[in-house]
Design an enzyme around this catalytic site. Structure first.
Site, PDB file in Angstrom:
ATOM      1  N   LYS A   1       0.842  -1.206   0.000  1.00 40.67           N
ATOM      2  CA  LYS A   1       0.000   0.000   0.000  1.00 40.67           C
ATOM      3  C   LYS A   1       0.874   1.251   0.000  1.00 40.67           C
ATOM      4  CE  LYS A   1      -3.758  -2.445   2.120  1.00 40.67           C
ATOM      5  NZ  LYS A   1      -4.183  -3.138   3.306  1.00 40.67           N
TER       6      LYS A   1
ATOM      7  N   GLN B   1      -5.680  -2.109   9.131  1.00 42.58           N
ATOM      8  CA  GLN B   1      -5.415  -3.423   8.544  1.00 42.58           C
ATOM      9  C   GLN B   1      -6.030  -4.535   9.402  1.00 42.58           C
ATOM     10  OE1 GLN B   1      -3.911  -3.973   5.561  1.00 42.58           O
ATOM     11  NE2 GLN B   1      -4.241  -6.149   5.831  1.00 42.58           N
TER      12      GLN B   1
ATOM     13  N   ASP C   1     -11.834   1.809   2.906  1.00 37.01           N
ATOM     14  CA  ASP C   1     -12.089   0.369   2.791  1.00 37.01           C
ATOM     15  C   ASP C   1     -13.538   0.098   2.390  1.00 37.01           C
ATOM     16  OD1 ASP C   1     -10.228  -1.679   3.164  1.00 37.01           O
ATOM     17  OD2 ASP C   1     -10.100  -1.352   5.326  1.00 37.01           O
TER      18      ASP C   1
END
Ligand code: GUN
Length: 298
Positions: free
Chosen positions: A53, A97, A120
């Protein structure tokens, strides 16, 4: 028939090129897209995702910061970090995460992220908006699957898409994306799961088959009709002493056998994986565009 390969790496590179221009346009308005990633603990797979990322963000000209907390961090500590990032006007996207260590309630953390920074797409408000066809952010992996289909010439419109797996991260949101009456969607969608009797009965009717169960090689060649487009979302580590790292990655489909029947297939690695990170960058640029008063493309 030997299937054509759908290269996630190639499609991701194409989208990242488009993103570079969009990033330049927001930067010209004084807004530098900023993605904040929160990593709790040292799970090797999570650390590897977080690194990709950061690399991806740098490649397209965005700012990225990874906030690392120890595996023993408390729920309150993680919430404190989320609150700080929510308040920070320079931060456009926040990603925590997953999975989180056992002592932390994942749902509580995800619900705390401001919906307008939830790149997300996991916040209940964003899940609801997706379902009614008015999304702000599409969840990254299913959005990546849709883009792989459309950009490889396999537009799902009017097709029967069979999704194996009903997770909140992949199966359910992918179904919600593909059944909308929109371009690049408008498909007939079937979801199979652990409660489905005779999964093959459904997979054999698929024009497009998506495997997202998290079980190595769960889809075997006898479950696939010749000519099916096969998208493999699985990323499973299996022990392999011949590899330097001691493991190799396999998907949820029996690739070697199924590539002889499918018309198109995604490899693991190099299929859906690179798309997930890229769609996260897309969402962060979207959030920054909104801040800069620029209309985002669909
Ligand atoms: N862990 C595995 N996939 C994902 C994802 O898409 N988002 C987050 N936050 N964590 C993950």
């Amino acid at each position: 028939m030997t299937a054509k390969l759908i290269s996630g790496a190639e499609v991701a590179a194409e989208i990242r090129e488009e993103l570079k221009t969009r990033v330049k346009n927001v930067v010209a308005k004084g807004v530098k897209p900023f993605l904040a990633v929160v990593l709790v603990g040292e799970d090797p797979a999570s650390m590897s995702y977080v690194t990709s990322k950061a690399k991806g963000a740098a490649e397209v000209g965005m700012h990225e910061e990874t906030i690392r907390l120890p595996a023993a961090a408390s729920e309150a500590e993680v919430l404190q970090v989320v609150d700080r990032l929510n308040k920070d006007k320079n931060v456009h996207g926040i990603l925590v995460q997953l999975p989180l260590p056992k002592q932390i309630d994942e749902k509580k953390i995800l619900d705390r992220i401001l919906p307008e920074k939830d790149v997300d797409g996991f916040h209940p408000i964003n899940v609801g908006k997706l379902l009614i066809g008015e999304p702000d952010f599409l969840p990254c992996t299913p959005h990546g699957v849709q883009q792989l289909l459309v950009r490889s010439g396999n537009n799902p419109e009017g097709k029967h898409v069979v999704i194996c797996g009903r997770s909140n991260i992949v199966g359910k949101p992918l179904a919600a994306i593909l059944l909308q009456k929109k371009r690049g969607a408008n498909a007939t969608v079937t979801i199979c799961h652990t409660g489905t009797k005779d999964i093959a009965k459904y997979t054999l009717q698929a024009d497009i088959l998506v495997a997202a169960m998290g079980v190595p090689k769960a889809i075997t060649a006898d479950m696939v009709r010749p000519g099916t487009v096969v998208i493999d979302v699985g990323v499973n580590r299996i022990v392999d002493p011949s590899k330097e790292k001691g493991f190799r990655l396999v998907g949820d489909v029996d690739y070697d056998a199924i590539k002889e029947k499918a018309s198109f297939i995604t490899p693991v690695p190099g299929g859906v994986g690179p798309m997930t990170v890229t769609m996260l960058l897309v969402n962060t640029v979207r959030a920054a565009e909104r801040k800069a008063g620029i209309q985002s493309p669909e």
